[in-house]
Design an enzyme around this catalytic site. Structure first.
Site, mmCIF file in Angstrom:
data_model
loop_
_atom_site.group_PDB
_atom_site.id
_atom_site.type_symbol
_atom_site.label_atom_id
_atom_site.label_comp_id
_atom_site.label_asym_id
_atom_site.label_seq_id
_atom_site.Cartn_x
_atom_site.Cartn_y
_atom_site.Cartn_z
ATOM 1 N N TYR A 142 0.797 -1.083 0.075
ATOM 2 C CA TYR A 142 0.036 -0.064 -0.041
ATOM 3 C C TYR A 142 0.845 1.214 0.130
ATOM 4 O O TYR A 142 2.025 1.094 0.066
ATOM 5 C CB TYR A 142 -1.290 0.056 1.095
ATOM 6 C CG TYR A 142 -0.793 -0.050 2.738
ATOM 7 C CD1 TYR A 142 0.501 0.120 3.336
ATOM 8 C CD2 TYR A 142 -1.842 -0.434 3.212
ATOM 9 C CE1 TYR A 142 0.744 0.233 4.426
ATOM 10 C CE2 TYR A 142 -1.792 -0.449 4.741
ATOM 11 C CZ TYR A 142 -0.433 -0.153 5.512
ATOM 12 O OH TYR A 142 -0.379 -0.243 6.655
ATOM 13 N N GLU A 143 0.423 2.220 -0.371
ATOM 14 C CA GLU A 143 0.959 3.572 -0.540
ATOM 15 C C GLU A 143 1.987 3.258 -1.789
ATOM 16 O O GLU A 143 3.011 4.023 -1.465
ATOM 17 C CB GLU A 143 1.529 4.055 0.634
ATOM 18 C CG GLU A 143 0.527 4.338 1.870
ATOM 19 C CD GLU A 143 -0.505 5.361 1.313
ATOM 20 O OE1 GLU A 143 -0.528 6.270 0.431
ATOM 21 O OE2 GLU A 143 -1.705 5.278 1.912
#
Lengths: 593, 593
Positions: B441-442
């Site tokens: 994620y990110e």
């Protein structure tokens, strides 16, 4: 996501790499013709794809359920196990004299891989049964063989291995389950065993527990351990089931993966059965020789756990590949708009890595299985010894390398899926969770590394290791002699790796000679892993030679896999060797908080 | 298992490594004295250890629960969040003009680490709120800041980031949530967002969604994306809550880890609220400039996700260490009987590896945070630019290296536990499962690597990278000049690694110059990872210099950690550099099935 057994690569290893021909030349395997083998592999593929693979996700969601001493396996397992055994798969590799089909280990390793790919949780039951059969076959009396093996091959009964106790995991010297001899020659067993896979379940009528225990006057440590058959239900003379024995499943574990495989706590001697206090057990072989008998089973099991590693990597790879072909995201050079992510260089790197590790580990394992066949069946006793030494050298490599690399491969399988990989519904995460146990059970990676250094390298002064170094150098020379640029690249990478392997073997020998055993054991896992990387890379390099000049897409792809392995994975050998070089410095550090 | 914040190592980085002095010299941080900082860190440690850490296992077992559009968080989270915000932790790093406490990023990174170690699932809510506050602070109007920031810092409201859609994950160009301007200047938002962390929950009165969407006449691709504030409940003039907006949680995901963190699917514009059809949104900044604003938040978030990596590694390490000290199993040279497994060389190797990776990654991150403080607060505008370039160069390293190494570190945390590591009750597996999302994620590791090559290396012709090479060479010279044998060993290992780093930067530059971008991107992740290994190793080498001659156990242990890192982890740099060297060959392979 549909799973397909890796038939093409199986055939490549058997036919193109020549494994099958070596096995066919052995006495007793005359009937294992190419046609027969292909038919078996195709039928096995169809069976596991259709009947076993679809139960994998179901089992992960449902988990095996314990209630009041009973274990309910997940939806479909009971029927699948019946189908599996009725189709004869449990009997495949065992002796025809006890109901087996007498197929070589090399073939059994392949069908075992596919079964594990399809469903690791399910496959553990047949796997443990195979181990139990093998131990009784090797160490049991004729009566025990006749009594216990055929029902297990028929799938009416299953088998387990009972080693671990709460205080005795890697260290079997600490085990203290008791076995007291009775007037009738049987023993009464009492104690607690943990981590017993399929120690209780509803898929068969009876369970044959193989139990390590101590007699009252046994010497301490591993030299005082005996092996017993402890059936869940006693077996009457006519083979029918008798009284319920005093062995009970107290609970099952909630684990990170293999949720459908019941990992049981077994209590022996709780006086709840129909036999009085203490489970009735039957000695296998001699008293105090239990560990040696169990080692037979453990070596088999270690090899098979190695197979589990690349089996799950294969399935994870297939799933990641399919996703990468479908998922559209991001541009690449020259594209107009978003493209399937398989076109992205880093997705290609991940898929290449997964495939190269998987195929390299598989080639190493099948080569090992072939040596097991040679060790058991070759007519020349001297050569059998040599083949056995080779096989035994390779077992810790197969176990540790295949399972450690599988953590990476299945992690990449998650990564290729991006955010979807973390969502359980996708299925990529299950492989990553399931495979994590493989680097632990049947001897952790460190245990394998101790074995690899102690029994497999030092005991023969590095002879087998150096035999491989010489073989690998021949491959380097062949690659160089080809005059082909790509093969030349592989040669250059492999040459460096083999040099590092050679130096590392010598370093281990020197450390041992100088008594620097702590240093040697500080570097034991890096040493074992570097051996794994170079062996797998060597087989792929040999494969690249075999593929040269062949235009069919499979061969082209195989060669690309070998090139990728040489570029991205062989350099790890040098890094691991550098680690080993600093072992004395590291050993001196000790560990302070 | 009790968790303890790594106070000693925090102090070492701040005081001994000089990070705090640099920050204290900045205008605005005069009051951030040593005493204040120590008091804050100790109070934070106490708070997270006592109130947050114990909820970690609970949350893993319970999972956040969705029902009929509502999300019920797990036992204790609501109260813990209240305590967290009431104690002022949410306000720590934000501007005093909007209710913040104005602490430097360097300090906030530390308190953030401890919170993440204690409970990643919990920490995500404050983390996302921080990001939301930061984006509004940077890009919002004065009215928006006054309206939305103070309630978020007080913990009455929380914040989210809404980027991902089913067809638009890494590739934001593909997003198609709609925003239609209304006569009153507001917008009506409709569309579906997925993977929205804490997009719905019961821990606060209101949720401030920051949403990326497209206006009808926006240009295609990332240049047509605007950023909107979409509160769950509209906010009246007086700050009280008004009508329920048209944003709804359709479901939450079943994930491999962070079970207590609700990962939501949000539907905008389903006409189920009190505002008619379409969620009412407020433009942040200018139309079509949304991505730039979101990048502010994403850079913050990426750094913080990197922190999560070593935060979980730290906790996993503490747990493995405690187990290794207690668990008795197996002999070592000279022992009489079984010993605690921490005495086994390979267990020491695993613990050393975990600790060295964790502390190396932490040192890199805190050094990065300090540069963020310098970039924002240094009086000299030219120097600020330089500091900013350094900070931005390091963000993808912090994100990717910390999270990738964390998969390995937490996996070793499982391995140290042997079979118990696979049992959920032990807790070691949770860290391994939880941390797996951090490399995704990110921005996945590949996305970080593209950023690292494209924006961070090629755009300035490798200037920042080579600045670091020069700095690292200075450290090598200092180590050599010490005349100390152990420091000399570190020097030798670091020198090789720095050389490989230097060569690799040049290779990337040459590939780009020659238009071999596919080759460059084939090697982008290895390139980023090698940078991570060498940066972390450099900080530990600097630490070893600082520790030299100091006799307190902490310094001795720190130096041992640096030596271990040099022996076992720096060699990976050379292997990764070798990979990059073959990038053109690999790129030519493409990928065929």
């Amino acid at each position: 996501m549909t799973f397909k057994a890796a038939l093409d690569d199986f055939k490549f290893n058997l036919m193109d790499m020549g494994l099958l021909k070596s096995v066919q030349a052995l006495p007793g395997f005359e009937e294992v013709t190419d046609d027969v083998v292909l038919a078996v592999l195709e039928e096995n593929a169809r069976f596991v794809e259709e009947q076993i693979a679809p139960l994998n996700a179901v089992g992960d969601r449902e988990h095996a359920q314990w209630s009041n001493g009973q274990v309910k396996t997940v939806t479909g397992f009971k029927e699948a196990f019946k189908a599996y055994t009725q189709a004869g798969w449990q009997a495949l590799q065992h002796d025809v004299n006890y109901g087996g089909q007498g197929f070589p280990k090399t073939i059994a390793a392949i069908t075992s891989e596919s079964l594990h790919s399809a469903n690791l949780s399910f496959a553990l039951c047949p796997l443990l049964t195979d181990g139990c059969v093998e131990a009784i076959y090797q160490a049991g009396s004729e009566e025990q063989k006749q009594k216990y093996i055929p029902p297990m091959l028929e799938g009416r009964w299953t088998g387990t291995m009972n080693l671990t106790e709460p205080q005795a995991g890697s260290d079997l010297a600490l085990l203290n389950t008791k076995a007291v001899k009775q007037a009738d020659g049987t023993y009464r067993i009492s104690g607690q065993k943990i981590f017993i896979t399929y120690g209780e379940h509803d898929m068969a009528e009876n369970i044959v527990h193989l139990v390590l225990a101590r007699t009252p006057d046994a010497p301490p440590g591993v030299k005082g351990i005996s092996l017993f058959i402890v059936p869940k239900f006693l077996v009457n003379e006519d083979g029918s089931l008798g009284k319920r024995n005093d062995v009970w499943c107290a609970s099952i574990e909630e684990k990170m993966g293999i949720h459908a495989s019941p990992t049981t706590v077994l209590i022996y001697g709780d006086n709840k059965g129909e036999v009085g206090e203490g489970a009735i057990g039957y000695l296998v072989g001699e008293e105090n020789a239990g560990l040696a008998h169990m080692f037979v089973m453990m070596n088999e099991a270690r090899f098979n756990v190695g197979v589990q590693g690349f089996a799950l990597s294969e399935r994870s790879y297939q799933q990641a590949l399919a996703y990468a072909q479908e998922r559209v995201q991001g541009n690449v050079e020259g594209s107009k708009g978003a493209v399937p992510i398989i076109q992205h260089p880093d997705v290609q790197r991940m898929l290449h890595t997964m495939r190269a590790l998987t195929q390299g580990a598989r080639a190493t394992a099948l080569y090992t299985a072939m040596h097991q066949d040679l060790a058991h069946h070759h007519p020349d006793i001297e050569q059998r010894k040599q083949f056995k030494a080779i096989q035994e050298y390779l077992v810790p490599i197969v176990k540790a390398f295949s399972t450690e690399m599988a953590i990476e491969a299945t992690s990449l399988g998650v990564q290729v899926h991006g955010g979807m990989g973390f969502i359980e519904e996708t299925g990529a995460a299950q492989h990553f969770r399931d495979v994590r146990i493989t680097a632990i059970y049947e001897g952790t990676t460190a245990i394998q590394a101790n074995d690899f250094i102690g029994r497999k390298t030092l005991r023969d002064g590095g002879a087998v290791g150096k035999y491989f170094v010489a073989e690998m150098q021949k491959t380097v020379a062949e690659l160089q002699a080809s005059g082909n640029e790509k093969l030349g690249f592989i040669a250059q990478q492999l040459e460096q790796a083999v040099k590092a392997y050679h130096v590392s073997i010598d370093e281990v020998l020197v450390m041992a000679k100088e008594g620097a055993m702590k240093a040697a054991f500080s570097g034991s896992v890096p040493f074992l892993m570097l051996a794994g990387y170079v062996h797998a890379g060597w087989h792929l390099a040999r494969a690249a030679l075999v593929c040269e000049g062949k235009s069919a897409p499979f061969y082209q792809t195989k060669q690309a896999t070998a090139i990728f392995y040489a570029a991205h994975l062989l350099p790890r050998v040098t890094a691991l060797a550098a680690t080993l070089k600093s072992s004395r410095i590291v050993a001196d550090l000790g560990f302070t908080e």
